[in-house]
Design an enzyme around this catalytic site. Structure first.
Site, PDB file in Angstrom:
ATOM      1  N   TYR A 117      -0.929  -8.137  -0.183  1.00 10.37           N
ATOM      2  CA  TYR A 117      -0.524  -8.137   0.945  1.00 10.37           C
ATOM      3  C   TYR A 117      -0.069  -9.217   1.565  1.00 10.37           C
ATOM      4  CZ  TYR A 117      -0.713  -6.300   6.005  1.00 10.37           C
ATOM      5  OH  TYR A 117      -0.042  -6.027   7.362  1.00 10.37           O
TER       6      TYR A 117
ATOM      7  N   ASN B 267       4.982  11.633   5.899  1.00  4.38           N
ATOM      8  CA  ASN B 267       3.596  12.260   5.802  1.00  4.38           C
ATOM      9  C   ASN B 267       2.662  11.136   6.057  1.00  4.38           C
ATOM     10  OD1 ASN B 267       4.837  11.433   3.318  1.00  4.38           O
ATOM     11  ND2 ASN B 267       2.918  12.548   2.231  1.00  4.38           N
ATOM     12  N   SER B 268       3.152   9.602   6.182  1.00  6.78           N
ATOM     13  CA  SER B 268       1.882   8.820   6.168  1.00  6.78           C
ATOM     14  C   SER B 268       1.547   8.658   7.630  1.00  6.78           C
ATOM     15  CB  SER B 268       2.682   7.375   6.035  1.00  6.78           C
ATOM     16  OG  SER B 268       3.811   7.210   7.041  1.00  6.78           O
TER      17      SER B 268
ATOM     18  N   LEU C 158       3.530  -5.660  12.250  1.00  9.85           N
ATOM     19  CA  LEU C 158       2.726  -5.362  13.502  1.00  9.85           C
ATOM     20  C   LEU C 158       1.934  -7.016  13.510  1.00  9.85           C
ATOM     21  CD1 LEU C 158       2.040  -3.712  15.878  1.00  9.85           C
ATOM     22  CD2 LEU C 158       0.123  -2.774  14.387  1.00  9.85           C
TER      23      LEU C 158
END
Length: 332
Positions: free
Chosen positions: A56, A154-155, A268
């Site tokens: 990440y 579909n997440s 975000l």
């Protein structure tokens, strides 16, 4: 009170469930300004799994407790501390380490939430709903009736994009990577659902009657970005917020130069870092109201105790799922 547990990791590795385990801790002594919160529900997001593998973009120092968002119930306030009342459902601060039975948090940063709402749905308020809302609002001037195209439909984020788009009068073209995911996205309210792949722009044109698509939302990267770009109108924007393919975004000069397609990125965590708190709370409050009213929701596959953290992470990291994996501690 039940035994206090937290899901902690002291190293990172390629198998995310192998590096994390549930460890006990003693009931903390609160300082002024602190609150003890019993965690009701905390999701396992793709970003959480990437933190365990070290992939990440922003990694906490080790040792760390997993979990970036969640909701809980206030059980104690520190001395001389003003905050939400005992028993109040609250939104936990971002990145506090929510995969635990209890957390200590600054009382001033706890956001009261409707006690009557489903805590499992509220637990996913901090990451996916605001991501979806901002992707739809901040990158193109969309009007009711306009079309938006997204992959990874579909997440968790994809589900909220579909629902928020419908609430705003927008139409969605939703791309998935397997035929078995089509029905679920249609059930969520997707207007068009297609399996991504060859001939995408022609299939999109046929499905929309040749509508001009001003916004593409990309969670995949690689060749998927290029296929999406070809389906957009001139001077449209693609906003990328993920790399499910593990590959960098590809956009050809034809799209960038001759068709004036713009590629932007969205994270975000950065939005939270640069946006005034009042604006953050306003958006979160609006989304919490929609969740409490049953207008926003996401499928949940299973909930796990903190003691089952390795099983839970393995389930969240698996490719074939029909909903979100949550940590849902039981409190006696």
């Amino acid at each position: 009170m039940t035994q206090m547990l937290k899901a902690q990791y002291s190293e990172r590795g390629p198998v995310p469930q192998a590096v994390i385990q549930a460890v006990p801790f003693e009931r903390p002594v609160l300082q002024p300004g602190q609150a003890l919160v019993a965690v009701l529900a905390a999701p396992i997001n793709p970003s959480d799994v990437l933190m365990l593998t070290g992939q990440y973009g922003q990694l906490p120092p080790l040792p760390a407790v997993g979990g970036s968002e969640g909701v809980g119930r206030v059980v104690e306030l520190g001395p001389d501390t003003q905050g939400p009342s005992m028993g109040q459902t609250v939104l936990l601060p971002v990145g506090i380490g929510t995969w635990a039975t209890h957390v200590v948090a600054p009382a001033a940063r706890l956001v009261p939430l409707p006690n009557e709402a489903d805590p499992r749905q509220l637990a996913m308020l901090t990451v996916n709903p605001p991501t979806a809302s901002l992707l739809l609002s901040d990158f193109a001037d969309l009007q009711p009736g306009d079309w938006v195209i997204q992959n990874g439909a579909n997440s968790g984020v994809g589900s909220y994009v579909v629902q928020l788009a419908k609430l705003r009068g927008l139409k969605t073209i939703n791309l998935v990577r397997r035929e078995s995911a089509v029905a679920g996205v249609l059930a969520q309210g997707g207007d068009v659902v297609l399996v991504d792949g060859e001939g995408l722009s022609e299939r999109v044109k046929a499905a929309t009657g040749g509508a001009a698509i001003k916004l593409g939302i990309d969670a995949v990267g690689g060749q998927a970005t290029m296929r999406m770009a070809a389906a957009l109108a001139e001077s449209a924007t693609i906003v990328n917020y993920g790399a499910l393919s593990g590959e960098p975004c590809i956009v050809t000069p034809r799209e960038l130069v001759f068709r004036d397609v713009t590629l932007k990125g969205f994270w975000l965590a950065r939005w939270f870092r640069v946006t005034p708190q009042a604006e953050q709370f306003k958006l979160l409050g609006e989304l919490a109201g929609l969740i409490a009213a049953g207008k926003l929701h996401t499928p949940i596959q299973a909930g796990y105790e903190v003691a089952q953290i390795q099983e839970a992470v393995a389930a969240a990291a698996a490719g074939e799922r029909q909903g979100k994996i949550l940590i849902t501690p039981t409190h006696g």
